[in-house]
Design an enzyme around this catalytic site. Structure first.
Site, PDB file in Angstrom:
ATOM      1  CB  SER A  22      -0.915   0.035   1.428  1.00  0.00           C
ATOM      2  OG  SER A  22      -0.194  -0.311   2.489  1.00  0.00           O
ATOM      3  CG  ASN A 109      -3.454  -4.959  12.832  1.00  0.00           C
ATOM      4  OD1 ASN A 109      -2.868  -4.792  11.717  1.00  0.00           O
ATOM      5  ND2 ASN A 109      -3.677  -6.132  13.142  1.00  0.00           N
ATOM      6  CB  THR A 154     -42.114  25.323  -5.473  1.00  0.00           C
ATOM      7  OG1 THR A 154     -43.415  25.634  -6.020  1.00  0.00           O
ATOM      8  CG2 THR A 154     -41.948  26.050  -4.311  1.00  0.00           C
ATOM      9  CG  HIS A 155     -43.230  21.744  -8.349  1.00  0.00           C
ATOM     10  ND1 HIS A 155     -43.552  20.626  -8.005  1.00  0.00           N
ATOM     11  CD2 HIS A 155     -43.809  22.502  -7.235  1.00  0.00           C
ATOM     12  CE1 HIS A 155     -44.331  20.295  -6.847  1.00  0.00           C
ATOM     13  NE2 HIS A 155     -44.534  21.301  -6.469  1.00  0.00           N
ATOM     14  CB  SER A 276     -17.305  25.548 -27.914  1.00  0.00           C
ATOM     15  OG  SER A 276     -17.427  24.751 -29.159  1.00  0.00           O
ATOM     16  CE  LYS A 282     -22.433  26.479 -25.812  1.00  0.00           C
ATOM     17  NZ  LYS A 282     -22.183  25.105 -25.934  1.00  0.00           N
ATOM     18  CG  ASN A 284     -19.624  25.862 -23.049  1.00  0.00           C
ATOM     19  OD1 ASN A 284     -20.625  26.145 -23.151  1.00  0.00           O
ATOM     20  ND2 ASN A 284     -18.918  24.895 -23.879  1.00  0.00           N
ATOM     21  CD  GLU A 289     -21.486  22.035 -18.087  1.00  0.00           C
ATOM     22  OE1 GLU A 289     -21.343  20.815 -18.732  1.00  0.00           O
ATOM     23  OE2 GLU A 289     -21.134  23.208 -18.579  1.00  0.00           O
ATOM     24  CE1 TYR A 316      -5.772  -3.690   8.713  1.00  0.00           C
ATOM     25  CE2 TYR A 316      -4.984  -5.703   8.295  1.00  0.00           C
ATOM     26  CZ  TYR A 316      -4.957  -4.542   8.027  1.00  0.00           C
ATOM     27  OH  TYR A 316      -4.670  -4.026   6.688  1.00  0.00           O
ATOM     28  CD  GLN A 321      -2.892  -2.530   2.053  1.00  0.00           C
ATOM     29  OE1 GLN A 321      -2.069  -2.818   2.935  1.00  0.00           O
ATOM     30  NE2 GLN A 321      -2.632  -3.032   0.898  1.00  0.00           N
ATOM     31  CE  LYS A 324      -4.007   2.824   4.963  1.00  0.00           C
ATOM     32  NZ  LYS A 324      -5.120   1.877   4.901  1.00  0.00           N
TER      33      LYS A 324
HETATM   34  N1  ARG Z   1      -0.839  -1.488   5.161  1.00  0.00           N
HETATM   35  C1  ARG Z   1      -1.826  -2.136   6.057  1.00  0.00           C
HETATM   36  C2  ARG Z   1      -3.118  -1.204   6.030  1.00  0.00           C
HETATM   37  O1  ARG Z   1      -3.296  -0.237   5.363  1.00  0.00           O
HETATM   38  C3  ARG Z   1      -1.288  -1.594   7.451  1.00  0.00           C
HETATM   39  C4  ARG Z   1      -1.956  -2.717   8.486  1.00  0.00           C
HETATM   40  C5  ARG Z   1      -1.324  -4.080   8.114  1.00  0.00           C
HETATM   41  N2  ARG Z   1      -1.645  -4.961   8.979  1.00  0.00           N
HETATM   42  C6  ARG Z   1      -1.387  -6.214   8.822  1.00  0.00           C
HETATM   43  N3  ARG Z   1      -1.648  -7.083   9.945  1.00  0.00           N
HETATM   44  N4  ARG Z   1      -1.270  -6.728   7.597  1.00  0.00           N
HETATM   45  O2  ARG Z   1      -4.122  -1.563   6.488  1.00  0.00           O
END
Ligand code: ARG
Length: 461
Positions: A22, A109, A154-155, A276, A282, A284, A289, A316, A321, A324
């Site tokens: 990651s 974790n 309204t509407h 455009s 144009k 825009n 948007e 966990y 993972q 993120k």
């Molecule tokens: N890279 C892992 C995550 O983002 C960190 C925690 C990993 N823990 C594990 N026991 N593999 O969740």
């Protein structure tokens, strides 16, 4: 060899290495990771679990790594999976033995959970500042348009007259709730999972309150399994951001309508519009948007993470993972949308005459006409029907209510008098709506003051 290589006799397959890592995206947590580790080392030393000397070495080693990352002289590697192992490996390579003691009474974790909370807490502050800037832009425009009459809808049918200030301040109020929603989210997020360990706490005599305080958390989270498994805070943030984007998207939709030739209530600044490649005329509203379009992307992040989390047993699991990227993407998206929206709003040209003209059609003073008769003694329901008939008559004869002669009006009801014309003028209709929260200048002034107060309070809070 991997940090966890002891139990293994084979190298990780290179496909697995890439699949599992990651670091490509969690490298953005480097600062928080180091901050968390420095606090953890301080606590370990205070509790006599590592020596003072080890703590000093760890701290200065981590500070050196931080400086080098910021200077751009460090390259992370997928061989070390994530930011936590990258930093730990770098530390051990630099300071040796002491570096190997840092991970005592800790797991990735609880480490990842603390990093993400620290990070999102900061992002909430940044986003809050940007919302306040947008509210300020709303306020500045509203102040200039308290008397600018426009049709309220309204509407999407012309309904009753409002002022442009009143319309803008409605968005001010929505954004106010977004700010407080984010503040609530931040308050709930502000507990420290560090010390939850892998899942079951630890046998070391750690002091979880100490690390919580060092990192500015209100308290340690009270259950270790929950501490490492909870991602509510990320989901809650995503849902607050989704609601915020929904508001921006509605606002964007109106801006798009308003700058169409059919409405022409506003004109966007050249710097905030695009042309455009084929149609020379144009101009825009791409910014509005795109904000509307990106809303779908933020909702997608919310749905994605909710779905990722829904079937995971405690505690966990690697699925987590996947938390993120959607949160980072949503945060980045919102942080891109807000300032550009603010710029678009502050630079747009408002066209009050076109608004007034639109308000003049569509019988938006019909309710006021019924109210006029009601105030003269007719029950409202009868007045409503009487005015309905008048509107029918006017529509058939291409007239407005105020175009009717007193004779024509009196033939429908003897209650009509000379003063009806004053009562039907849009300025009166808008200006008399003084009920709390209404569009009359007194009320928009109150709203403006309150919004200004709110901005001041949250800027410094
Ligand atoms: N890279 C892992 C995550 O983002 C960190 C925690 C990993 N823990 C594990 N026991 N593999 O969740």
């Amino acid at each position: 060899m991997k940090l966890w290589g002891g139990r293994f006799r084979k190298e990780t397959d290179s496909l697995v290495n890439d699949f599992n890592s990651s670091i490509q995206f969690d490298c953005r947590l480097y600062r928080e990771d180091i901050e968390g580790s420095i606090a953890h080392a301080a606590m370990l030393a205070d509790c006599g679990i590592i020596s003072r000397n080890d703590k000093e070495q760890i701290t200065s080693g981590l500070q050196g790594i931080l400086a080098d990352i910021e200077a751009g002289s460090i390259e992370f590697t997928a061989d070390n999976e994530d930011i936590h192992m990258n930093v730990e490996a770098l530390l051990t390579a630099r300071i040796g033995e002491a570096g190997k003691r840092l991970h005592t009474a800790r797991s990735r974790n609880d480490q990842v959970a603390v990093d993400l909370r620290l990070h999102l807490r900061k992002e909430i502050e940044a986003i809050t500042g940007q919302i306040l800037d947008l509210q300020q832009a709303i306020l500045n425009q509203a102040k200039q348009h308290q008397e600018t009459v426009m049709p309220g809808y309204t509407h999407l049918q012309r309904a009753q007259p409002v002022s442009f200030a009143q319309h803008l301040l409605a968005y001010g109020a929505q954004l106010q709730r977004d700010v407080t929603r984010l503040a609530d989210c931040k308050a709930r997020m502000n507990v420290c999972p560090l010390g939850s360990g892998a899942l079951a706490g630890t046998t070391y005599p750690i002091d979880r309150w100490r690390t919580a305080r060092l990192l500015g958390f209100d308290a340690p989270c009270s259950n270790s399994l929950d501490g490492v498994s909870d991602r509510d805070y990320a989901i809650e943030l995503l849902s607050a951001l989704s609601i915020l984007m929904m508001h921006l998207s509605r606002f964007a939709e109106e801006i798009i309508l308003w700058c169409s030739w059919e409405f022409k209530f506003i004109e966007l600044d050249d710097a905030y519009s695009t042309g455009s490649s084929i149609m020379p005329q144009k101009k825009n509203p791409d910014v509005a948007e795109l904000v509307r379009g990106k809303t779908g992307r933020v909702y997608g992040s919310l749905m994605g993470l909710l779905t990722t989390m829904k079937g995971i047993p405690l505690a966990y699991n690697k699925d987590m993972q996947e938390d993120k990227e959607p949160v980072f993407d949503a945060v980045d998206t919102v942080k891109m949308c807000l300032p550009v929206f603010t710029g678009m709003l502050s630079t747009m040209r408002v066209l009050p005459r076109n608004m007034r003209k639109a308000a003049g059609g569509g019988f938006i003073n019909a309710t006021d006409c019924a109210d006029y008769l009601t105030k003269k003694g007719m029950p409202f329901r009868d007045a409503y029907t009487t005015v309905g008939n008048l509107v029918y008559y006017c529509a058939e004869n291409s007239k407005l209510l105020e175009d009717l002669t007193l004779d024509e009006l009196q033939s429908i009801s003897p209650l009509f008098g000379e003063d009806v014309y004053e009562a039907l003028s849009l300025e009166t209709c808008m200006g008399q709506r003084r009920s709390y929260g209404g569009p009359a200048v007194e009320e928009t002034s109150r709203q403006i003051e309150e919004l200004a107060e709110f901005i001041k309070e949250y800027r410094h809070g």
